[in-house]
Structure formats: structure tokens, C-alpha cells
Write an enzyme that holds these catalytic residues in place. Structure first.
Site, PDB file in Angstrom:
ATOM      1  N   ASP A 224       0.844  -1.194   0.000  1.00  0.00           N
ATOM      2  CA  ASP A 224       0.000   0.000   0.000  1.00  0.00           C
ATOM      3  C   ASP A 224       0.882   1.247   0.000  1.00  0.00           C
ATOM      4  O   ASP A 224       1.638   1.487   0.948  1.00  0.00           O
ATOM      5  CB  ASP A 224      -0.887  -0.033   1.241  1.00  0.00           C
ATOM      6  CG  ASP A 224      -1.879   1.110   1.296  1.00  0.00           C
ATOM      7  OD1 ASP A 224      -1.690   2.106   0.572  1.00  0.00           O
ATOM      8  OD2 ASP A 224      -2.848   1.010   2.069  1.00  0.00           O
TER       9      ASP A 224
ATOM     10  N   ASP B 161       2.146   8.040  -9.454  1.00  0.00           N
ATOM     11  CA  ASP B 161       1.794   7.508 -10.778  1.00  0.00           C
ATOM     12  C   ASP B 161       0.582   6.600 -10.604  1.00  0.00           C
ATOM     13  O   ASP B 161       0.666   5.382 -10.730  1.00  0.00           O
ATOM     14  CB  ASP B 161       3.004   6.756 -11.342  1.00  0.00           C
ATOM     15  CG  ASP B 161       2.788   6.264 -12.763  1.00  0.00           C
ATOM     16  OD1 ASP B 161       1.689   6.475 -13.307  1.00  0.00           O
ATOM     17  OD2 ASP B 161       3.711   5.644 -13.317  1.00  0.00           O
TER      18      ASP B 161
END
Length: 275
Positions: A137, A155
């Protein structure tokens, strides 16, 4: 029989591509993942039916999300990419000689693995000795690392599903803390034609944290409307003050010193979003 793929980008807008075949399709722990071969754009990576990248136009996105912050910073040594499991941003980062370490944190292991198998021209730097790949995560990773990175690149996919939290002010606070005292972050922030409220909110949130906040744009044919923007938050360096004459020549197809400066020149309607 002809085969066509359509991504419905809004309820009234989409992009349709003639396809040759489906190369890969699966349901991962997080999302539907597919790679298709198209006539116009070559191989195309899809997540939940949404175009993430294609071999024909990926260079625009990856060069602009990476080189603009890296050349704005005076001496970037350590960079983090959150998301970006296809590896394109990492490929661009390791082109910079000053970079000593680049970390990729991608939540979905299969995006990395499938990109390595079907998109080698994009994922080619993931095994570089300077690169560390973390499957996990990104929000958690950023919160656990303080004052560590010179440049952070968000991104991400669109602000739905696994990526929704990457567009929240609490995450931007964690990014600020994760950066060194002269750090810079950049996030992809969708299209100024159809995501006006999102961009306005993000600019407001980033401005509340970073002394220097800028919006810049580029043309990406397969993304909604073909016109895409990025938001930069910088603790010290202003991209508008970058000495473009000192930017060294590197292997790119889109980015160049003149584009570095020109990308921040916004049309009037986009300027209205960031007042």
C-alpha cells in the site's frame, strides 16, 4: 470479424480502438487486468477496462511525470514512485546519473509481473540495480517513511477504487513529511476538460501544504480528451526558475528543455482552475 475495444471515459465520451487480440486477461486481488494488441497503439494495458498505458504513446506520460520534477530539483538522489507498476516512470528516473536509489511501491503484484511479460519496453528498468520494488500500500509506505526522498511521483490510476486515497489531502500531508527539506512531488491529476472540480480541489490542497504549487500539461492521445495535467508541490525549487540551458541531453522522445518551460504555460480556461 473485426474486434474493437471501447473505453467509456465519461457517460458521453469514449475512445475506440481496433484490436488484433487479447494477450492477457485476469481478475487480480484488486482489479481486472488485461493486455490487448491494438492496430493503432500497439500493446495496451487495461485496469478495470480503463487504458493505463500503450507502447505507442506511453513515453509522453512517463517522461513528463518524471523529468519535470527531477530536473527542477538541483540534485535528486532518492526517488519514490507510488503506483506505476508498469515501470515506465522508474525507467525514466534511472536515466538521471544523480539518482542513487529509486523505489517503486505498487499495491498489485500482478501489474508488475504482467508488465514484465508483455510490456518489456516499458518495464525494462525494474531489475536495475538502483531500483527497489515494494509490493504494498503506497499510502502506508509513505506514512512510514519520513524525510527520506528528494522526489516522489504519484503515478496512480484514476481516483476510484484502489487509488482513491492517493487524491486526498491526508495523503498529501504524508507525502510532504516523506520528502526531504527541499523535496518535490508530482501527481497525475487527470484532464482539465472533464475533471475541473478535482483539479481545483487538488491545487487548493497542495497549496495549503507546499510553498510552491504548479500545474503543467501535455498531450496524451489515449487519455480522456487527449490533454492531461500534473500537479507539482515543491518545498524549495520553482520549476519556472529552472535553468533550462543547463539541462543535459538525455534519451527522450517528448521531454526537452523547451517543453519543461512550455508545459507550465496554461490556456486561460485551465488558469481559472488554479486561482
Amino acid at each position: 470479424m473485426e474486434l474493437w475495444f471501447t473505453e467509456y471515459q465519461t457517460p458521453t465520451l469514449g475512445i475506440t480502438c481496433k484490436t488484433k487480440k487479447t494477450l492477457h486477461s485476469e481478475k487480480t486481488e484488486y482489479q481486472e487486468l488485461a493486455v490487448i494488441e491494438t492496430e493503432q497503439f500497439g500493446r495496451m494495458l487495461l485496469l478495470d477496462g480503463i487504458i493505463q498505458t500503450t507502447v505507442a504513446d506511453e513515453f509522453v506520460y512517463h517522461e513528463m511525470i518524471a523529468h519535470v520534477p527531477l530536473f527542477t530539483h538541483k540534485n535528486p538522489k532518492k526517488a519514490l514512485v507510488v503506483g506505476g507498476g508498469d515501470g515506465g516512470s522508474i525507467r525514466e528516473i534511472v536515466k538521471h546519473p544523480s539518482i542513487e536509489k529509486a523505489v517503486l511501491c505498487e499495491i498489485d503484484r500482478r501489474v508488475i509481473e504482467v508488465s514484465k511479460e508483455y510490456l518489456p519496453e516499458i518495464s525494462c528498468a525494474l531489475d536495475n540495480e538502483k531500483v527497489e520494488v515494494v509490493v504494498g500500500d503506497g499510502i502506508k509506505y509513505v506514512k512510514e517513511h519520513k524525510n527520506e526522498f528528494d522526489v516522489i511521483i504519484i503515478d496512480s490510476t484514476d481516483p476510484i477504487g484502489p487509488a482513491e486515497g492517493l487524491f486526498a489531502i491526508d495523503f498529501y500531508r504524508a507525502v510532504y513529511d516523506c520528502l526531504k527539506e527541499d523535496g518535490i512531488f508530482v501527481a497525475q491529476t487527470e484532464s482539465p476538460f472533464i475533471d475541473k472540480e478535482l483539479i481545483t480541489r487538488i491545487i487548493r490542497d497542495v497549496k495549503s501544504l507546499f510553498p510552491i504549487t504548479r500545474l503543467y500539461t501535455c498531450a496524451i492521445p489515449t487519455y480522456p480528451t487527449g490533454y492531461w495535467c500534473f500537479t507539482m508541490g515543491s518545498k524549495k525549487y520553482d520549476p519556472l526558475e529552472t535553468d533550462i540551458d543547463s539541462i543535459p541531453d538525455i534519451d527522450t522522445k517528448y521531454y526537452c528543455p523547451q517543453i519543461h518551460r512550455a508545459a507550465f504555460i496554461l490556456p486561460k480556461f485551465a488558469k481559472e482552475l488554479i486561482k
